[in-house]
Design a protein around this motif. Structure first.
Motif, PDB file in Angstrom:
ATOM      1  N   ASP A  68       0.829  -1.212   0.000  1.00  0.00           N
ATOM      2  CA  ASP A  68       0.000   0.000   0.000  1.00  0.00           C
ATOM      3  C   ASP A  68       0.860   1.258   0.000  1.00  0.00           C
ATOM      4  O   ASP A  68       0.450   2.310  -0.496  1.00  0.00           O
ATOM      5  N   ASN A  69       2.071   1.160   0.568  1.00  0.00           N
ATOM      6  CA  ASN A  69       3.067   2.238   0.535  1.00  0.00           C
ATOM      7  C   ASN A  69       2.550   3.540   1.144  1.00  0.00           C
ATOM      8  O   ASN A  69       2.844   4.634   0.656  1.00  0.00           O
ATOM      9  N   GLY A  70       1.765   3.413   2.221  1.00  0.00           N
ATOM     10  CA  GLY A  70       1.307   4.585   2.960  1.00  0.00           C
ATOM     11  C   GLY A  70       0.086   5.268   2.405  1.00  0.00           C
ATOM     12  O   GLY A  70      -0.350   6.297   2.941  1.00  0.00           O
ATOM     13  N   ARG A  71      -0.502   4.728   1.337  1.00  0.00           N
ATOM     14  CA  ARG A  71      -1.646   5.411   0.717  1.00  0.00           C
ATOM     15  C   ARG A  71      -2.879   5.417   1.610  1.00  0.00           C
ATOM     16  O   ARG A  71      -3.727   6.301   1.474  1.00  0.00           O
ATOM     17  N   SER A  72      -3.013   4.434   2.504  1.00  0.00           N
ATOM     18  CA  SER A  72      -4.173   4.394   3.395  1.00  0.00           C
ATOM     19  C   SER A  72      -3.926   5.144   4.709  1.00  0.00           C
ATOM     20  O   SER A  72      -4.793   5.162   5.581  1.00  0.00           O
ATOM     21  N   LEU A  73      -2.764   5.770   4.840  1.00  0.00           N
ATOM     22  CA  LEU A  73      -2.417   6.524   6.057  1.00  0.00           C
ATOM     23  C   LEU A  73      -2.205   7.987   5.690  1.00  0.00           C
ATOM     24  O   LEU A  73      -1.478   8.305   4.749  1.00  0.00           O
ATOM     25  N   THR A  74      -2.853   8.873   6.436  1.00  0.00           N
ATOM     26  CA  THR A  74      -2.630  10.298   6.201  1.00  0.00           C
ATOM     27  C   THR A  74      -1.216  10.668   6.630  1.00  0.00           C
ATOM     28  O   THR A  74      -0.558   9.952   7.391  1.00  0.00           O
ATOM     29  N   THR A  75      -0.762  11.814   6.160  1.00  0.00           N
ATOM     30  CA  THR A  75       0.594  12.259   6.504  1.00  0.00           C
ATOM     31  C   THR A  75       0.753  12.454   8.008  1.00  0.00           C
ATOM     32  O   THR A  75       1.792  12.094   8.595  1.00  0.00           O
ATOM     33  N   SER A  76      -0.266  13.007   8.662  1.00  0.00           N
ATOM     34  CA  SER A  76      -0.170  13.228  10.114  1.00  0.00           C
ATOM     35  C   SER A  76      -0.071  11.907  10.869  1.00  0.00           C
ATOM     36  O   SER A  76       0.702  11.794  11.834  1.00  0.00           O
ATOM     37  N   VAL A  77      -0.838  10.891  10.434  1.00  0.00           N
ATOM     38  CA  VAL A  77      -0.745   9.573  11.064  1.00  0.00           C
ATOM     39  C   VAL A  77       0.645   8.991  10.850  1.00  0.00           C
ATOM     40  O   VAL A  77       1.256   8.418  11.775  1.00  0.00           O
ATOM     41  N   GLN A  78       1.169   9.128   9.656  1.00  0.00           N
ATOM     42  CA  GLN A  78       2.511   8.610   9.365  1.00  0.00           C
ATOM     43  C   GLN A  78       3.570   9.303  10.226  1.00  0.00           C
ATOM     44  O   GLN A  78       4.480   8.651  10.742  1.00  0.00           O
ATOM     45  N   VAL A  79       3.451  10.610  10.388  1.00  0.00           N
ATOM     46  CA  VAL A  79       4.436  11.352  11.189  1.00  0.00           C
ATOM     47  C   VAL A  79       4.416  10.878  12.637  1.00  0.00           C
ATOM     48  O   VAL A  79       5.468  10.623  13.241  1.00  0.00           O
ATOM     49  N   ILE A  80       3.221  10.739  13.205  1.00  0.00           N
ATOM     50  CA  ILE A  80       3.103  10.284  14.594  1.00  0.00           C
ATOM     51  C   ILE A  80       3.633   8.854  14.733  1.00  0.00           C
ATOM     52  O   ILE A  80       4.362   8.528  15.674  1.00  0.00           O
ATOM     53  N   ASP A 123       5.993   8.975   3.766  1.00  0.00           N
ATOM     54  CA  ASP A 123       5.851  10.425   3.939  1.00  0.00           C
ATOM     55  C   ASP A 123       6.290  10.851   5.334  1.00  0.00           C
ATOM     56  O   ASP A 123       6.968  11.874   5.499  1.00  0.00           O
ATOM     57  N   GLY A 124       5.900  10.078   6.322  1.00  0.00           N
ATOM     58  CA  GLY A 124       6.318  10.392   7.688  1.00  0.00           C
ATOM     59  C   GLY A 124       7.817  10.240   7.863  1.00  0.00           C
ATOM     60  O   GLY A 124       8.465  11.046   8.539  1.00  0.00           O
ATOM     61  N   PHE A 125       8.390   9.211   7.236  1.00  0.00           N
ATOM     62  CA  PHE A 125       9.838   9.009   7.332  1.00  0.00           C
ATOM     63  C   PHE A 125      10.582  10.152   6.661  1.00  0.00           C
ATOM     64  O   PHE A 125      11.634  10.590   7.142  1.00  0.00           O
ATOM     65  N   HIS A 126      10.015  10.649   5.551  1.00  0.00           N
ATOM     66  CA  HIS A 126      10.653  11.761   4.835  1.00  0.00           C
ATOM     67  C   HIS A 126      10.783  12.985   5.739  1.00  0.00           C
ATOM     68  O   HIS A 126      11.782  13.721   5.674  1.00  0.00           O
ATOM     69  N   VAL A 127       9.787  13.222   6.574  1.00  0.00           N
ATOM     70  CA  VAL A 127       9.820  14.378   7.478  1.00  0.00           C
ATOM     71  C   VAL A 127      10.985  14.277   8.451  1.00  0.00           C
ATOM     72  O   VAL A 127      11.676  15.262   8.741  1.00  0.00           O
ATOM     73  N   PHE A 128      11.232  13.058   8.952  1.00  0.00           N
ATOM     74  CA  PHE A 128      12.243  12.876   9.989  1.00  0.00           C
ATOM     75  C   PHE A 128      13.613  12.474   9.444  1.00  0.00           C
ATOM     76  O   PHE A 128      14.574  12.404  10.216  1.00  0.00           O
ATOM     77  N   ALA A 129      13.713  12.213   8.148  1.00  0.00           N
ATOM     78  CA  ALA A 129      14.982  11.724   7.587  1.00  0.00           C
ATOM     79  C   ALA A 129      16.160  12.660   7.870  1.00  0.00           C
ATOM     80  O   ALA A 129      17.240  12.191   8.274  1.00  0.00           O
ATOM     81  N   PRO A 130      16.033  13.984   7.679  1.00  0.00           N
ATOM     82  CA  PRO A 130      17.186  14.854   7.982  1.00  0.00           C
ATOM     83  C   PRO A 130      17.589  14.812   9.449  1.00  0.00           C
ATOM     84  O   PRO A 130      18.786  14.878   9.774  1.00  0.00           O
ATOM     85  N   TYR A 131      16.600  14.721  10.350  1.00  0.00           N
ATOM     86  CA  TYR A 131      16.912  14.659  11.782  1.00  0.00           C
ATOM     87  C   TYR A 131      17.593  13.337  12.127  1.00  0.00           C
ATOM     88  O   TYR A 131      18.525  13.297  12.944  1.00  0.00           O
ATOM     89  N   LEU A 132      17.121  12.254  11.498  1.00  0.00           N
ATOM     90  CA  LEU A 132      17.762  10.952  11.709  1.00  0.00           C
ATOM     91  C   LEU A 132      19.213  10.995  11.248  1.00  0.00           C
ATOM     92  O   LEU A 132      20.116  10.490  11.935  1.00  0.00           O
ATOM     93  N   ALA A 133      19.451  11.623  10.100  1.00  0.00           N
ATOM     94  CA  ALA A 133      20.823  11.737   9.598  1.00  0.00           C
ATOM     95  C   ALA A 133      21.684  12.577  10.538  1.00  0.00           C
ATOM     96  O   ALA A 133      22.860  12.258  10.777  1.00  0.00           O
ATOM     97  N   ALA A 134      21.106  13.655  11.068  1.00  0.00           N
ATOM     98  CA  ALA A 134      21.863  14.509  11.988  1.00  0.00           C
ATOM     99  C   ALA A 134      22.245  13.749  13.257  1.00  0.00           C
ATOM    100  O   ALA A 134      23.400  13.813  13.713  1.00  0.00           O
ATOM    101  N   PHE A 135      21.295  13.022  13.839  1.00  0.00           N
ATOM    102  CA  PHE A 135      21.604  12.212  15.027  1.00  0.00           C
ATOM    103  C   PHE A 135      22.642  11.143  14.688  1.00  0.00           C
ATOM    104  O   PHE A 135      23.503  10.812  15.515  1.00  0.00           O
ATOM    105  N   ALA A 136      22.543  10.596  13.473  1.00  0.00           N
ATOM    106  CA  ALA A 136      23.476   9.544  13.064  1.00  0.00           C
ATOM    107  C   ALA A 136      24.910  10.058  13.025  1.00  0.00           C
ATOM    108  O   ALA A 136      25.829   9.419  13.549  1.00  0.00           O
TER     109      ALA A 136
END
Length: 533
Positions: A224-236, A295-308
């Motif tokens: 499904d690749n996140g299509r059934s989840l809204t962006t806000s649900v994915q972020v949380i 979509d949710g992972f995309h939001v946090f990807a830069p922060y994950l890289a920074a912590f990494a």
């Protein structure tokens, strides 16, 4: 490769997951069938070798029967309804991402069981009253730990993933608390409290995804690749699940349980903790968050890289501080901090959201398991011989000078160290290099200047890694041997048997990276483009 019927493949995968649990039950029985021998302790340890050996053989047969032409396809799948009211299913399967981790787990657990058996035979353990808990408990815990780890890499249902993820906590807690060294009780409590608190948050995220999407099936959710989840649900969901996975990885600043756990753990506990348990967290990022909530992972990807990258530099600086003369640094603690840095490269590769970066992360996972497992084996043997892992004591008072006193042991320590620092031609090189390449050209929607900065910082971390590893080799392995220094026994036969596979695989993966990348790349391409079939 050989042609094996799909039903046989299903049976083999189920046996790999359930077999160690049955073996654990048999180990606790008063007189398990076929375990009569001169010594009950030797018999139960031999039972551990037999069960883990059978699981390893089944894993190898699974590799031989795997369809290597279609590694992106889920194979050996079993899908049985378990809790209909929640639509929770016993869903098992493997692809090119999970298969290498499955084999790594089976191999390291077998080598730990083999090492423990022959070590007990060689040293003639002290009476049980002095030695602590019965070897029965040790073998049972080892097998439960193996079953939980294998299940984590084989299950395809979010609830089953959580149960398997948590299953490893109790056996590892007792391995540290009952068989560990100084400070073992505090280290064990810190380990379990950190991971349990992270897991509670992770469970909320898993439930949010399952309830919102109407299924806990990981294959259906990935397709499904996140299509059934809204962006806000994915972020949380990514935030909640990511915290639990980051604790297990461990990611800076949620890493502080790891050095204490490694310092206190027995040798086999450290090998399994570094070799396979840390991989469960990064596997969750790849298997769950990337395909299910992109979509949710995309939001946090830069922060994950920074912590990494902070973890890469922090881990390396901590190792440099421990390695300097007069710091009274513990060698096991140093290797634990090095793991924080190495797992930073894994997280950096995942955060790029590109096939190159994710392949690098998966390769670095396997390389870290092989190399750090070997490092902890060698350091454990060094502690058995000298009674210490303190660097100052080893370098000066105990007069280790391994090249002169135990050349093969010193050679293995140096080999593992240069493999860990990423020497070209060995397994540690490719994962870090691919992660850096992924950061050089991240996903189109991510900030390239930011990731170029992350790449530069991580590349500087590789120099720091080389610095502290070479300092360790110079201080422990080199120098004149004092005349009054105690003699050291070189590598024993059973140690050679337990460590040779790790050395060989480190070389093979370094010289022929396609043996691993040929499995992971098609599966990663499929995962990032729309799930897993």
């Amino acid at each position: 490769m050989i042609d094996i019927n799909e039903s046989v493949m299903q049976f083999l995968l189920a046996l790999i997951v359930v077999g160690p649990l049955l073996g654990a039950v048999a180990a606790l029985l008063p007189a398990p069938p076929g375990l009569k021998g001169k010594s009950p302790d030797q018999a139960v340890l031999r039972h551990g070798v037999t069960v883990t050996g059978a699981v390893l053989i089944a894993a190898i047969v699974l590799v031989l029967g795997f369809d290597h032409d279609h590694p992106s396809k889920m194979q050996a799948s079993t899908d049985i309804s378990w809790i209909p009211a929640l639509d929770v299913r016993i869903h098992l399967g493997i692809d090119g991402i999970s298969l290498p981790l499955l084999v790594l787990t089976a191999l390291l657990t077998f080598l730990c069981a083999l090492y423990s058996y022959f070590k007990q035979q060689h040293e003639r353990l002290t009476p049980r009253a002095a030695a602590g808990p019965s070897p029965k408990a040790f073998v049972a815990l080892l097998l439960v730990l193996e079953s939980g780890t294998l299940a984590t890499f084989a299950v395809l249902d979010l609830i089953l993933f959580f149960l398997a993820f948590e299953m490893v906590l109790i056996p590892m807690y007792f391995l540290i608390a009952r068989w560990g060294g100084e400070g073992r009780a505090a280290a064990a409590w810190k380990f379990i409290l950190y991971t349990l608190l992270g897991s509670v948050v992770m469970l909320l995220g898993l439930l949010l995804i399952g309830i919102t999407a109407g299924t806990f099936d990981m294959v259906a959710l990935a397709t499904d690749n996140g299509r059934s989840l809204t962006t806000s649900v994915q972020v949380i969901a990514v935030l909640a699940i990511g915290i639990g996975l980051a604790v297990k990885t461990p990611m800076w600043p949620l890493h502080s349980w790891l050095p204490d756990a490694h310092t206190a753990a027995p040798t086999v506990g450290s090998v399994l903790l570094a070799g396979v348990l840390l991989k469960m967290g990064t596997y969750g990022f790849v298997r769950i968050l990337l395909p299910i909530a992109p979509d949710g992972f995309h939001v946090f990807a830069p922060y994950l890289a920074a912590f990494a990258v902070v973890g890469i530099i922090y881990g390396s600086l901590a190792c440099l501080a421990l390695a300097r003369r007069g710091a009274k640094g513990d060698l096991k603690r140093l290797i634990a901090y090095s793991s924080v840095g190495h797992m930073g490269f894994v997280l950096l590769g995942i955060s790029t959201m590109t096939p190159t970066g994710v392949n690098g992360a998966l390769f670095a996972n396997i390389a870290h398991g092989l190399i750090t497992g070997l490092l902890f084996f060698v350091v454990g043997a060094l502690k058995d011989r000298t009674g210490t892992t303190d660097l100052d004591t080893l370098a000066e008072e105990a007069g280790a000078a391994l090249y002169g006193k135990a050349p093969r042991l010193g050679g293995l320590l140096a080999f593992a160290a240069v493999a860990s620092l990423g020497l070209p031609g060995l397994a540690g090189f490719w994962g870090e290099m691919l992660a850096l390449f992924g950061a050089f050209d991240p996903h189109d929607d991510l900030s390239r200047p930011a990731f170029l900065t992350f790449m530069a910082i991580a590349a500087f971390g590789t120099l720091l890694t080389a610095a502290y590893m070479l300092i360790v080799v110079r201080r422990v392995c080199m120098g004149a041997v004092p005349r009054e220094a105690p003699k050291l026994t070189d590598v024993r036969t059973y140690e050679f048997a337990a460590w040779t596979p790790l050395v060989a695989l480190t070389v093979v993966a370094g010289l022929w990276p396609k043996t691993l990348l040929g499995l992971t790349d098609p599966a990663v391409q499929q995962l990032l483009s729309g799930g897993t079939r």
